[in-house]
Motif scaffolding. Structure first.
Motif, mmCIF file in Angstrom:
data_model
loop_
_atom_site.group_PDB
_atom_site.id
_atom_site.type_symbol
_atom_site.label_atom_id
_atom_site.label_comp_id
_atom_site.label_asym_id
_atom_site.label_seq_id
_atom_site.Cartn_x
_atom_site.Cartn_y
_atom_site.Cartn_z
ATOM 1 N N VAL A 1 3.043 11.347 -0.402
ATOM 2 C CA VAL A 1 3.947 10.208 -0.234
ATOM 3 C C VAL A 1 3.262 9.131 0.599
ATOM 4 N N THR A 2 3.384 7.892 0.162
ATOM 5 C CA THR A 2 2.789 6.781 0.897
ATOM 6 C C THR A 2 3.828 5.696 1.119
ATOM 7 N N GLN A 3 3.694 4.965 2.222
ATOM 8 C CA GLN A 3 4.541 3.810 2.491
ATOM 9 C C GLN A 3 3.809 2.537 2.080
ATOM 10 N N LEU A 4 4.572 1.485 1.925
ATOM 11 C CA LEU A 4 4.063 0.262 1.309
ATOM 12 C C LEU A 4 2.759 -0.236 1.940
ATOM 13 N N ALA A 5 2.683 -0.258 3.262
ATOM 14 C CA ALA A 5 1.535 -0.875 3.950
ATOM 15 C C ALA A 5 0.606 0.155 4.573
ATOM 16 N N ASP A 6 0.524 1.353 4.018
ATOM 17 C CA ASP A 6 -0.260 2.428 4.635
ATOM 18 C C ASP A 6 -1.743 2.113 4.802
ATOM 19 N N LEU A 7 -2.286 1.222 3.999
ATOM 20 C CA LEU A 7 -3.708 0.900 4.133
ATOM 21 C C LEU A 7 -3.947 -0.396 4.906
ATOM 22 N N HIS A 8 -2.886 -0.928 5.511
ATOM 23 C CA HIS A 8 -3.048 -2.102 6.372
ATOM 24 C C HIS A 8 -3.432 -1.663 7.786
ATOM 25 N N ASP A 9 -3.908 -2.601 8.564
ATOM 26 C CA ASP A 9 -4.325 -2.325 9.933
ATOM 27 C C ASP A 9 -3.143 -2.434 10.896
ATOM 28 N N PHE A 10 -3.333 -1.884 12.071
ATOM 29 C CA PHE A 10 -2.347 -2.035 13.144
ATOM 30 C C PHE A 10 -2.468 -3.466 13.706
ATOM 31 N N PRO A 11 -1.376 -4.172 14.034
ATOM 32 C CA PRO A 11 0.019 -3.713 14.038
ATOM 33 C C PRO A 11 0.791 -4.037 12.773
ATOM 34 N N LYS A 12 0.089 -4.638 11.769
ATOM 35 C CA LYS A 12 0.806 -5.062 10.568
ATOM 36 C C LYS A 12 1.386 -3.867 9.806
ATOM 37 N N ARG A 13 0.648 -2.748 9.821
ATOM 38 C CA ARG A 13 1.097 -1.572 9.062
ATOM 39 C C ARG A 13 2.480 -1.095 9.521
ATOM 40 N N PRO A 14 2.662 -0.725 10.802
ATOM 41 C CA PRO A 14 3.985 -0.245 11.203
ATOM 42 C C PRO A 14 5.061 -1.327 11.116
ATOM 43 N N LEU A 15 4.671 -2.586 11.274
ATOM 44 C CA LEU A 15 5.637 -3.674 11.184
ATOM 45 C C LEU A 15 6.210 -3.774 9.767
ATOM 46 N N ILE A 16 5.310 -3.831 8.759
ATOM 47 C CA ILE A 16 5.778 -3.935 7.371
ATOM 48 C C ILE A 16 6.564 -2.695 6.983
ATOM 49 N N ASN A 17 6.021 -1.519 7.285
ATOM 50 C CA ASN A 17 6.710 -0.282 6.907
ATOM 51 C C ASN A 17 8.072 -0.169 7.592
ATOM 52 N N GLY A 18 8.146 -0.619 8.856
ATOM 53 C CA GLY A 18 9.407 -0.562 9.575
ATOM 54 C C GLY A 18 10.449 -1.497 8.995
ATOM 55 N N VAL A 19 10.028 -2.704 8.630
ATOM 56 C CA VAL A 19 10.959 -3.667 8.027
ATOM 57 C C VAL A 19 11.483 -3.136 6.691
ATOM 58 N N VAL A 20 10.579 -2.603 5.873
ATOM 59 C CA VAL A 20 10.983 -2.071 4.564
ATOM 60 C C VAL A 20 11.989 -0.934 4.721
ATOM 61 N N LYS A 21 11.730 -0.057 5.683
ATOM 62 C CA LYS A 21 12.572 1.133 5.839
ATOM 63 C C LYS A 21 13.862 0.876 6.605
ATOM 64 N N TYR A 22 13.759 0.175 7.734
ATOM 65 C CA TYR A 22 14.906 0.083 8.633
ATOM 66 C C TYR A 22 15.686 -1.219 8.513
ATOM 67 N N VAL A 23 15.012 -2.321 8.160
ATOM 68 C CA VAL A 23 15.702 -3.599 8.053
ATOM 69 C C VAL A 23 16.216 -3.820 6.629
ATOM 70 N N LYS A 24 15.311 -3.714 5.669
ATOM 71 C CA LYS A 24 15.714 -3.905 4.275
ATOM 72 C C LYS A 24 16.331 -2.648 3.666
ATOM 73 N N LYS A 25 16.165 -1.527 4.352
ATOM 74 C CA LYS A 25 16.739 -0.241 3.917
ATOM 75 C C LYS A 25 16.384 0.071 2.456
ATOM 76 N N MET A 26 15.090 -0.066 2.168
ATOM 77 C CA MET A 26 14.596 0.148 0.804
ATOM 78 C C MET A 26 14.017 1.542 0.594
ATOM 79 N N VAL A 27 14.127 2.421 1.617
ATOM 80 C CA VAL A 27 13.609 3.781 1.497
ATOM 81 C C VAL A 27 14.783 4.762 1.683
ATOM 82 N N PRO A 28 15.423 5.178 0.589
ATOM 83 C CA PRO A 28 16.520 6.143 0.715
ATOM 84 C C PRO A 28 16.026 7.451 1.334
#
Length: 558
Positions: free
Chosen positions: A148-175
């Motif tokens: 399983v991979t998240q959208l920005a897994d190959l991005h660098d810090f801090p962009k990686r956790p920022l994008i993944n966090g927005v997708v999961k917790y703000v946009k709620k796109m990860v059931p």
């Protein structure tokens, strides 16, 4: 066909370079060495060089070889949108000798279960956004290894956790999902970097990918594409498209899904072979975000299809972009209307070169020469390819007559996976693949697609092809797009119904029919017109005429 008419077979030039490579990986290794410092893929602002792609795909291959019981020839499903993990997973899996099963990320659970079971996939790389669906179907498949991979897994810090966090917790796109034995893609790569990898030799006739097709007309079937098929099509693309490309110097926009055979071959394989830079657009349906991203890019090429070109040309912000470096625009996947092609060239200064292909042909069959584009045609056969048209009885037809297009060449599939009867119906004993498309071979060597055989409308015994009607309607200034289908009619057997997305809110059915009457013979003029806010489309953007035909009849504006 008159007695004097001679059946016509059009042949492309001789295909060069096939002796140099036996597998896709031969080309990959040559490219990553030659272009190690050049950008290979960019997505959401993060770029992987060819050297980084080499290293990461090697790490993935090492993990597959050392941490699983997967063996060469086993199938691995890749269910990802346009993200950097896609090329890493694809080339890593191929380096381990596995067979790719490219899977649409928008599939329903039913479609996923069918494709995974049918292909016998034993492993999968999946985006976290659809992992809940996998949880529900996993027991109905042979899949043992889940990554399983998240959208920005190959991005660098801090962009990686920022994008993944927005997708999961703000946009709620990860059931929420529960896959306790799943591995994280980033962790797999880290582990693989410490493991040994051994290169796996693959023969030209070995299957490289099971590319599924036909899902809109029934259960999807797997097209067996061999290393020979894909290598041949890369080399055919180089001879046909590559004339105007500078190796390692181009930046090509890839908005269409890379799991689809069109983008997979052109952007993931052909652009890799030429060492060029592909920009993956993760969500091209977000036109605001898409155009905003284009503003920051100095792009030289664009790979798209008619509906996307049309949508972009209708945007003021797109028309204001800098197109000074754009010198290659490629269209495929569906018919290119002349109205859209002309408008694109007016706005960008770059003509569109239309090609033609199918999943079963890896996909490229023909392409318009860059220096001799003939709008309204799909160009000429690519190198090593022969085409002909046949009548309903299978008899060869001469130039100028419409018939089913047949293709022969090294890019034609091995067959359909576990479907010998369907293979025999489509691929004859002489190696000709029967496409199901109606075409005319012109005297000048160009090919013109009339329409899909199954989409043909029969009005009082006359054949009517939707593409012709839609092309005429596309020239009306008040129309955004349209689709023509046949509906039952007591008087004529079938009647033409036109579905229209209007630009002009005052446009009415009578005005459109009058427009058609000026350009079309009477039996081709739509009997019914229905206005819609949008037309149903595949994820690639192809209009689903079948869905329109099958819908419950609605009151048309007649």
């Amino acid at each position: 066909m008159s007695e004097q008419a001679t059946p016509t077979v059009l042949c492309g030039p001789e295909l060069e370079g096939t002796d140099a490579y036996s597998s896709v990986m031969d080309i990959f290794h040559a490219s990553v060495r030659r272009f190690a410092d050049k950008p290979a893929f960019t997505c959401m602002g993060k770029t992987l060089s060819y050297g980084e792609l080499d290293r990461l795909s090697r790490d993935f291959a090492a993990w597959l070889q050392q941490e699983t019981d997967l063996r060469p020839g086993d199938r691995i499903a890749i269910q990802l949108p346009n993200v950097l993990q896609f090329p890493v997973a694809v080339f890593g899996a191929l380096r381990a000798g596995l067979v790719l099963v490219n899977t649409n990320p928008l599939y329903t659970e039913r479609e996923m279960a069918h494709q995974f079971k049918d292909s016998g996939a034993r492993a999968i790389v999946i985006l976290a956004n659809m992992a809940d669906k996998l949880e529900h179907v996993l027991e109905r498949t042979d899949i043992e290894h889940v990554l399983v991979t998240q959208l920005a897994d190959l991005h660098d810090f801090p962009k990686r956790p920022l994008i993944n966090g927005v997708v999961k917790y703000v946009k709620k796109m990860v059931p929420a999902y529960r896959l306790p034995r799943a591995h994280g893609f980033r962790q797999v790569l880290k582990r693989g970097a410490r493991l040994d990898h051994r290169e796996v030799g693959r023969e030209a006739g070995d299957i490289a990918a099971l590319q599924y097709t036909g899902g809109t007309t029934g259960l999807a079937k797997g097209t067996m594409l061999t290393h020979r098929n894909l290598v041949a099509n890369m080399l055919q693309a180089r001879q046909a498209i590559g004339q105007g490309l500078r190796d390692g110097e181009e930046t090509i926009i890839a908005p269409l899904p890379v799991y689809h055979i069109y983008t997979f071959t052109v952007n993931c394989l052909f652009m890799m072979e030429t060492g060029n830079h592909t920009v993956l657009i993760t969500n091209p349906r977000d036109l605001d975000g898409f155009v905003k991203e284009l503003k920051s890019l100095s792009f030289t090429g664009f790979v798209g299809l008619n509906t996307l070109f049309n949508a972009l040309c209708n945007r003021e912000d797109f028309r204001r972009l800098d197109f000074s470096r754009l010198h290659l625009t490629i269209s495929g996947g569906m018919a290119l209307t002349q109205a859209v092609a002309k408008r694109w060239e007016e706005i960008t200064g770059c003509p569109i070169a239309e090609g033609y292909g199918l999943t079963e042909t890896s996909p490229i069959v023909s392409f318009n020469p860059i220096d001799a584009i003939q709008l309204g045609t799909i160009g000429k056969p690519v190198a090593g390819t022969s085409v002909k048209v046949v009548d309903l009885d299978g008899g060869d037809l001469p130039a100028g007559e419409a018939g089913e297009l047949c293709v022969k060449g090294p890019q034609v599939m091995k067959g359909y996976w576990n479907r010998d009867e369907e293979t025999a119906r489509s691929l004859d004993a002489e190696g000709w693949f029967h496409t199901g498309d109606v075409a005319v071979l012109q005297e000048d060597g160009y090919i013109r697609i009339v329409d899909r055989k199954k989409d043909m409308i029969l009005v009082s015994g006359f054949n009517v092809y939707p593409n012709e009607i839609e092309d005429v309607v596309a020239h009306h200034p008040g129309v955004v797009e349209s689709a023509a289908v046949g509906v039952p009619d007591e008087a004529s057997g079938e009647a033409i119904k036109l579905f229209v997305v209007a630009r002009d809110p005052d446009l009415d059915a009578g005005t459109l029919r009058d427009w058609c009457k000026r350009e079309l013979t009477a039996y081709k003029v739509p009997k019914y017109v229905e206005f819609r806010d949008e037309l149903p489309k595949t994820n690639v953007g192809k209009v689903l005429r079948r869905q329109l035909r099958d819908e419950e009849p609605q009151k048309a504006q007649a």
